[in-house]
Design an enzyme around this catalytic site. Sequence first.
Site, PDB file in Angstrom:
ATOM      1  N   ASP A  70      -5.955  49.595  39.486  1.00 18.49           N
ATOM      2  CA  ASP A  70      -4.594  50.968  40.010  1.00 18.49           C
ATOM      3  C   ASP A  70      -5.730  52.019  40.420  1.00 18.49           C
ATOM      4  O   ASP A  70      -6.588  51.615  39.372  1.00 18.49           O
ATOM      5  CB  ASP A  70      -3.809  50.851  39.268  1.00 18.49           C
ATOM      6  N   ASN A  96      -2.034  60.496  49.418  1.00 13.25           N
ATOM      7  CA  ASN A  96      -1.173  59.884  50.587  1.00 13.25           C
ATOM      8  C   ASN A  96      -0.569  61.334  50.631  1.00 13.25           C
ATOM      9  O   ASN A  96      -0.502  62.070  52.009  1.00 13.25           O
ATOM     10  CB  ASN A  96      -0.298  59.109  49.753  1.00 13.25           C
ATOM     11  N   GLU A 150      -0.437  50.284  45.231  1.00 15.66           N
ATOM     12  CA  GLU A 150      -1.825  50.222  45.274  1.00 15.66           C
ATOM     13  C   GLU A 150      -2.595  49.316  43.777  1.00 15.66           C
ATOM     14  O   GLU A 150      -3.445  49.920  43.376  1.00 15.66           O
ATOM     15  CB  GLU A 150      -1.626  51.891  45.371  1.00 15.66           C
TER      16      GLU A 150
END
Length: 637
Positions: free
Chosen positions: A493, A501, A537
Amino acid sequence: MSTTWQILTGNLAVVALVMSLWAHFYYRFRDLSALQSRVAFGLTMGLGAVASMLLSIPVNSGAFIDLRSSLIAISGLFGGPVAAIATMAVAGAFRIFAGGAGTINGVAGILLIGAVGLAAHIVVQNRKIGIIDVVLLAAAVCVTLVGSTLVLLSDADGQTLTSIIAPALFLNSCAIIISGLVLLQFERIALERDLLTAALTQTSDYHYVKNSQSQFVIVNRNVAEHHHFSSPAEMIGLTDFQLATQRRAEILFAEEQELVRSGKPVIDKIEQLREGEQERCYSTSKFPLRDGKGEIIGLAGATRDITEQRRVEHELTESRNLLSHAMAGMSDGFAMFGPDGTLLFCNEQYRCLFPLSGPARIPGANIKDILRKVAETEERRILPKEVTDDWIDDAVAHLHQDKDEEINLCDGRWLSLRTRLTTDGKALVVVSDITAMKQAEHSLRELAEQMKNLAETDALTGIVNRRAFDQAIVIELARSTRNRTPLSLLLIDVDRFKAYNDTYGHVAGDECLKAVSDCLRQVVKRRTDVVARFGGEEFVVLLPETDEGAAQALARKFLAGLRALEIPHAGSEFRYVTASVGVSTKQRSSSEVVSSELIKRADDALYDAKRNGRNQISTWSAQKCDERRQKGPSCSR
């Protein structure tokens, strides 16, 4: 997780199920008119809204919280007025039927959210809908819901707003964004599928693709017109049992099932069929289609109508004079050899089809001299390194046999040679240039491979997707149990990705995910290993025949490689992009473990890595699992 979150998460699952059902029937609805398709979309979203209302949370008398707004808004944005009206009609009718003190407010809320969706549709109707439009719609719906909630629940206490209203607003926004992404993705896939289908269906001759049950998957227009259908789409899903006589359908089905079972293609099968008052002759070739694992998933067929060609061949056997007249107008090459191998005569097309050995192909020449010229010029691709007299004698012996063969010339062309014997021992040879047919066969195989890749590849990173991984882990777990070999799993992860983002934007976020996947592919080099995008992700690496120590070493190598990239990340405590890794291993001696359990162990280990500071590797163990359970339920990452 509180009851409110559990119920609203169930609502979110309903929204996901509705979008999954729409995606499943998406291509069927594409055969409808534009109006019918919008009505179908609106009704589907309306039924989803009803399902969401059935799982609603009561706030006070007549007031309920659910995720109906997400489907109503999505219906307005993507379906326009027709779909929005259908959705609002279904949802509103159900709310009226449910009754209660808040009926009027509930219907008003449905109409209000529908108006927001329609307003978004009007804004984007002159251009293609994008992800930013979906995000803005989610924001607009969230603002609308906040306003209506404050008006309708003005007397609600802070606890109610925090524990019920806030989760509902958040999950409504998530549902809108997820639904929008799904619809945008399937619109893109539908466009690519239409392009591939058009490339196949508009080729010449009769081309088709069938699945392993002998059902038509793709046909070109010639096949549809031959069976009296107005469009190729009408034949999808049919079998020969709906198109031919029972006896012929049984023969074709048995032939195709044998091809699927054995993998042996059918090459230039000649069939004489009566169609009305006419006898027609067809040449058919069928080839197995295989997936990436070599499993046969269907077949591709190409059929040519050779009635006219057969008629000419028959006429040539009756009279030499008539033969000479017919040869002048033939598109194919034609030659006649005597019993001793002497070329009696041939047309100009025959010589032109063999440009290198053409000068030797003149009446009076013997087949042995012609073959020596072929060997000397290396006109054919597949020839012995040393062409001996024994090889030539063997080739001459096979000349006087009824046979069909295909040869590949050095210039890349393919020729079909059909040899038939006459009653007096002569050999008639018809030569056709089948390069176009071979290219069509190659195109069919490429199309099948492209369709498979679309279904198994993650569009952003280029690695395999969750669907392909789910198939791979089941196979590898079974192999691990059968062979008593270890199997390891890395669950990865990207740390603080939401902050990344928010700071750099979604385009930069996509580039970051590509960089992470490239780093993984550089580290994981065995062909048997599987690198996949698990979702968002998160990435996953499946390592057959790998024990815990080797898996940890590979994970460390990946983190070192990612660290070397030094991707800036202002929202991370490390100031650059890092990742956390959870490792789980099925040992050699372990009993059978299901895929969900192996993934759950890696997820638990990943949680430990996150909890202990991120940018590190954590390995699952039963002891850690017991300690975590004693401390109570874990919080979300």
